[in-house]
Write a protein that holds these residues in place. Structure first.
Motif, mmCIF file in Angstrom:
data_model
loop_
_atom_site.group_PDB
_atom_site.id
_atom_site.type_symbol
_atom_site.label_atom_id
_atom_site.label_comp_id
_atom_site.label_asym_id
_atom_site.label_seq_id
_atom_site.Cartn_x
_atom_site.Cartn_y
_atom_site.Cartn_z
ATOM 1 N N ILE A 27 0.851 -1.199 0.000
ATOM 2 C CA ILE A 27 0.000 0.000 0.000
ATOM 3 C C ILE A 27 0.884 1.246 0.000
ATOM 4 O O ILE A 27 0.667 2.184 -0.769
ATOM 5 N N TRP A 28 1.900 1.258 0.858
ATOM 6 C CA TRP A 28 2.786 2.410 0.933
ATOM 7 C C TRP A 28 3.492 2.643 -0.396
ATOM 8 O O TRP A 28 3.691 3.794 -0.819
ATOM 9 N N ALA A 29 3.846 1.583 -1.094
ATOM 10 C CA ALA A 29 4.498 1.715 -2.400
ATOM 11 C C ALA A 29 3.578 2.408 -3.410
ATOM 12 O O ALA A 29 4.059 3.040 -4.361
ATOM 13 N N VAL A 34 2.193 9.027 -5.003
ATOM 14 C CA VAL A 34 1.041 9.916 -5.194
ATOM 15 C C VAL A 34 1.124 11.094 -4.228
ATOM 16 O O VAL A 34 0.924 12.251 -4.608
ATOM 17 N N ILE A 35 1.441 10.794 -2.978
ATOM 18 C CA ILE A 35 1.575 11.849 -1.968
ATOM 19 C C ILE A 35 2.702 12.804 -2.350
ATOM 20 O O ILE A 35 2.543 14.031 -2.311
ATOM 21 N N TRP A 43 -2.988 15.763 0.863
ATOM 22 C CA TRP A 43 -2.058 15.441 1.946
ATOM 23 C C TRP A 43 -0.782 16.252 1.786
ATOM 24 O O TRP A 43 -0.371 16.556 0.662
ATOM 25 N N ASP A 44 -0.122 16.555 2.908
ATOM 26 C CA ASP A 44 1.183 17.200 2.850
ATOM 27 C C ASP A 44 2.147 16.303 2.079
ATOM 28 O O ASP A 44 2.191 15.090 2.313
ATOM 29 N N ARG A 45 2.920 16.898 1.203
ATOM 30 C CA ARG A 45 3.845 16.116 0.373
ATOM 31 C C ARG A 45 4.961 15.471 1.183
ATOM 32 O O ARG A 45 5.590 14.528 0.720
ATOM 33 N N ASP A 46 5.196 15.945 2.404
ATOM 34 C CA ASP A 46 6.224 15.349 3.251
ATOM 35 C C ASP A 46 5.647 14.404 4.308
ATOM 36 O O ASP A 46 6.308 14.075 5.289
ATOM 37 N N THR A 47 4.418 13.938 4.097
ATOM 38 C CA THR A 47 3.803 12.968 5.007
ATOM 39 C C THR A 47 4.734 11.772 5.177
ATOM 40 O O THR A 47 5.231 11.224 4.189
ATOM 41 N N THR A 48 4.958 11.374 6.420
ATOM 42 C CA THR A 48 5.831 10.228 6.678
ATOM 43 C C THR A 48 5.057 8.932 6.474
ATOM 44 O O THR A 48 3.814 8.920 6.459
ATOM 45 N N GLU A 49 5.791 7.847 6.369
ATOM 46 C CA GLU A 49 5.150 6.534 6.236
ATOM 47 C C GLU A 49 4.268 6.255 7.451
ATOM 48 O O GLU A 49 3.144 5.765 7.309
ATOM 49 N N VAL A 101 -4.328 3.974 -7.151
ATOM 50 C CA VAL A 101 -4.009 2.837 -8.011
ATOM 51 C C VAL A 101 -2.536 2.936 -8.411
ATOM 52 O O VAL A 101 -2.047 4.024 -8.719
ATOM 53 N N HIS A 102 -1.866 1.800 -8.406
ATOM 54 C CA HIS A 102 -0.475 1.775 -8.871
ATOM 55 C C HIS A 102 -0.451 2.263 -10.314
ATOM 56 O O HIS A 102 -1.267 1.836 -11.136
ATOM 57 N N PRO A 103 0.466 3.179 -10.664
ATOM 58 C CA PRO A 103 0.463 3.741 -12.018
ATOM 59 C C PRO A 103 0.563 2.697 -13.127
ATOM 60 O O PRO A 103 0.033 2.895 -14.216
#
Length: 178
Positions: A27-29, A34-35, A43-49, A101-103
């Motif tokens: 999911i994180w991958a 996207v984030i 979402w903030d672009r620097d959102t951590t895992e 969705v995965h690109p």
């Protein structure tokens, strides 16, 4: 149409199921690029895992789910979604959801399938409607997909989203009854 073509037309090549903790790396991958791109999610672009995991995994009556491939992509997480109450208290009967969705698997109807799954799950959980609070106006594929799923654009908040390439664009508020 050949037997193989008919099978491909009726078998989308994935199954959608509730996510488990072991799905998180996949999911994180999907979420992270996207984030980081900052083009479609607020979402903030620097959102951590860690922050992303806390935000993406939902508690009942909400849920987090994944689309898992069949065939040559057997067992691969192709996309993910989450649904939850849009508000608490008197607004808790309206659901909200998000999908990624995965690109490599975009353009195959997977986002629509994730949306359909969430609509059914929201209905089963007792929600009466679904609302998307912030669909980026320039994300025309998503806007078109959600409209094809019965969502209406109720309002557009002008210049509410700072797109990294396009500058300020609107955010759509989209809604449909369940």
């Amino acid at each position: 149409m050949s037997t193989r073509d008919k099978a491909a037309a009726t078998d989308p090549g994935w199954d959608i199921r509730p996510a488990t903790g072991t799905d998180w790396p996949a999911i994180w991958a999907i979420l992270e690029p996207v984030i980081r791109a900052g083009e479609t999610f607020t979402w903030d672009r620097d959102t951590t895992e860690h922050q992303a995991r806390e935000r993406w995994f939902k508690q009942p009556p909400g849920q987090t789910f994944v689309a898992v491939g069949r065939g040559k992509h057997h067992g691969v997480v192709l996309g993910t979604g989450e649904l939850h109450a849009n508000q608490g208290g008197g607004g808790s009967h309206v659901a909200n959801a998000g999908y990624m969705v995965h690109p490599a698997h975009g353009g195959k109807g997977l986002a629509r399938a994730l949306c359909a799954y969430s609509l059914d799950a929201a209905r089963a959980a007792g929600f009466r409607a679904m609302q998307f609070n912030a669909v980026v106006e320039s994300n025309v594929r998503a806007v078109s997909a959600w409209q094809s799923m019965g969502f209406e654009v109720l309002a557009t908040i002008p210049d509410a989203f700072l797109h990294p390439r396009l500058g300020y664009v609107g955010l759509h508020l989209m809604y449909r009854r369940l």
